[in-house]
Scaffold this active site. Sequence first.
Site, PDB file in Angstrom:
ATOM      1  N   GLU A 201       0.681  -1.049  -0.215  1.00 27.87           N
ATOM      2  CA  GLU A 201       0.015   0.073   0.065  1.00 27.87           C
ATOM      3  C   GLU A 201       0.892   1.165   0.051  1.00 27.87           C
ATOM      4  O   GLU A 201       0.338   2.313   0.169  1.00 27.87           O
ATOM      5  CB  GLU A 201      -0.838   0.144   1.244  1.00 27.87           C
ATOM      6  CG  GLU A 201      -2.083  -1.030   1.103  1.00 27.87           C
ATOM      7  CD  GLU A 201      -2.968  -0.949   2.216  1.00 27.87           C
ATOM      8  OE1 GLU A 201      -2.737  -0.359   3.062  1.00 27.87           O
ATOM      9  OE2 GLU A 201      -4.120  -1.734   2.220  1.00 27.87           O
ATOM     10  N   LYS A 334     -15.853  -1.665   2.452  1.00 24.59           N
ATOM     11  CA  LYS A 334     -14.901  -2.072   1.205  1.00 24.59           C
ATOM     12  C   LYS A 334     -15.997  -2.568   0.295  1.00 24.59           C
ATOM     13  O   LYS A 334     -16.213  -3.732   0.521  1.00 24.59           O
ATOM     14  CB  LYS A 334     -14.089  -3.041   1.511  1.00 24.59           C
ATOM     15  CG  LYS A 334     -12.665  -2.573   2.359  1.00 24.59           C
ATOM     16  CD  LYS A 334     -11.658  -3.709   2.708  1.00 24.59           C
ATOM     17  CE  LYS A 334     -10.519  -3.323   3.611  1.00 24.59           C
ATOM     18  NZ  LYS A 334      -9.582  -4.211   4.242  1.00 24.59           N
TER      19      LYS A 334
HETATM   20  P1  PGA Z   1      -6.448  -5.925   2.201  1.00 22.80           P
HETATM   21  O1  PGA Z   1      -6.521  -4.850   3.279  1.00 22.80           O
HETATM   22  O2  PGA Z   1      -5.160  -6.364   1.735  1.00 22.80           O
HETATM   23  O3  PGA Z   1      -7.636  -6.745   2.873  1.00 22.80           O
HETATM   24  O4  PGA Z   1      -7.170  -5.209   1.163  1.00 22.80           O
HETATM   25  C1  PGA Z   1      -6.104  -3.664   3.215  1.00 22.80           C
HETATM   26  C2  PGA Z   1      -6.572  -2.570   4.210  1.00 22.80           C
HETATM   27  O5  PGA Z   1      -7.297  -2.997   5.140  1.00 22.80           O
HETATM   28  O6  PGA Z   1      -5.992  -1.329   4.203  1.00 22.80           O
END
Ligand code: PGA
Length: 415
Positions: A201, A334
Amino acid sequence: MSETIIRDVKARLVYNSRGEETIEVDVIVGRSLGRAAAPAGKSKGGKEVFYYPEGGVEEAVKIVNDNLSRILKGVDASNIVNVEDALRRYDESIDCRKIGGNTVFAISLATSIAASKEIGIPLYKYLKITDDFKLPLPLGNVIGGGKHAGRGAPDWQELLSIPLEAPNIKLAVKANFKVHEYTGKLLDKHLGGFTLGKGDEGAYAPTTTTEKGLEILREAVDKVSDELGFKIGLGVDVAASSLWDPREKMYVYSTEGRKLTREQQIERVLEYVDRFNLCYVEDPLEEDDFDGFSEIVESLKEKAIVCGDDLIATNPAILREAIKKKSITGLIIKPNQVGFLTRAIEAAEISRRENIVPVVSHRSGEPPEGYLTHLAVAWGGKILKAGIVGGERVAKINELLRIGEEIGFEKIARL
Ligand code: PGA
């Protein structure tokens, strides 16, 4: 014929920010094109819908081009409910196993983009559940570990910065960039050299413990807070399901080389909230421990938001259950965890009604677009969790500035 009739739908395979295959969909409404691709998680919750049918992205693309396109042509896109009802009639399963949640998400978002363009309004107005538009506070990932980084990084997945009292969105955004930049320097200083290597990220992925990472981030946040003259908060996403070993019933900290019982994990979370003055704690325990979450909420009182991600997976029915048990004070939204935008909207509506802080969030694998920010503004998100650096993260942050230009830079959400 209304101008918001869907005229064409076409899908293709493209790649997300992690280099994984994903689905992208083009929808033509009237004379306008909407194009959207789906994100993907790595610390994926067990309660999420299927991303794709058996056969993966290729199969999903084929289903759209061979079948769904025909079904959707002629549907009135002036309301997203019409479109999603048509998809539901094709795949009646609740976990989207026939067409995949990412397929539903990409179609619904692309349709919304096309319809909003055709009507001549921004996407956040087309998908709105409130007229009182506010800019969500950006919650940014500064130091990362867990499943988003390699071996030796912090065991907790994300150490985060949030510009709590920024007077306007310009300074809010600037604060996170400054914290990120300064943290890079501090990592180099405190760890005796650092490559500036990053995880999925865009957060730094140093070889260090969660504790050391929090010490460094605390220093960075305090310095930038002093410099800019407003309070910046510190938060964490433990992503505890990734640490949990269900056979041993222990939380496994591989970087620290130790295992914690459930009770020790709760103690550790409470201790770190106090020591580092954390204002936000996401998924402190594994995804089925509603009672443990309630214990943490009860102990922390108002000190920190206790946010549920894998615990709820944006599912309105599970959300109602968690609210009844007082397990959370914040909700991660999400949309691709449930596929249908209308289900994510329902979750957002419930959380607003019940005074649960809505946190609209990216995934670790993202398309390089800024639409998520529109969903956050449309749904009354008080926080936008979208990372800090990396093109696919900055796309969302820059969109905050563009929307700020329309509704006013100081119209910022308060927790
Ligand atoms: P994820 O986590 O890998 O499940 O997309 C991302 C997050 O919680 O920021």
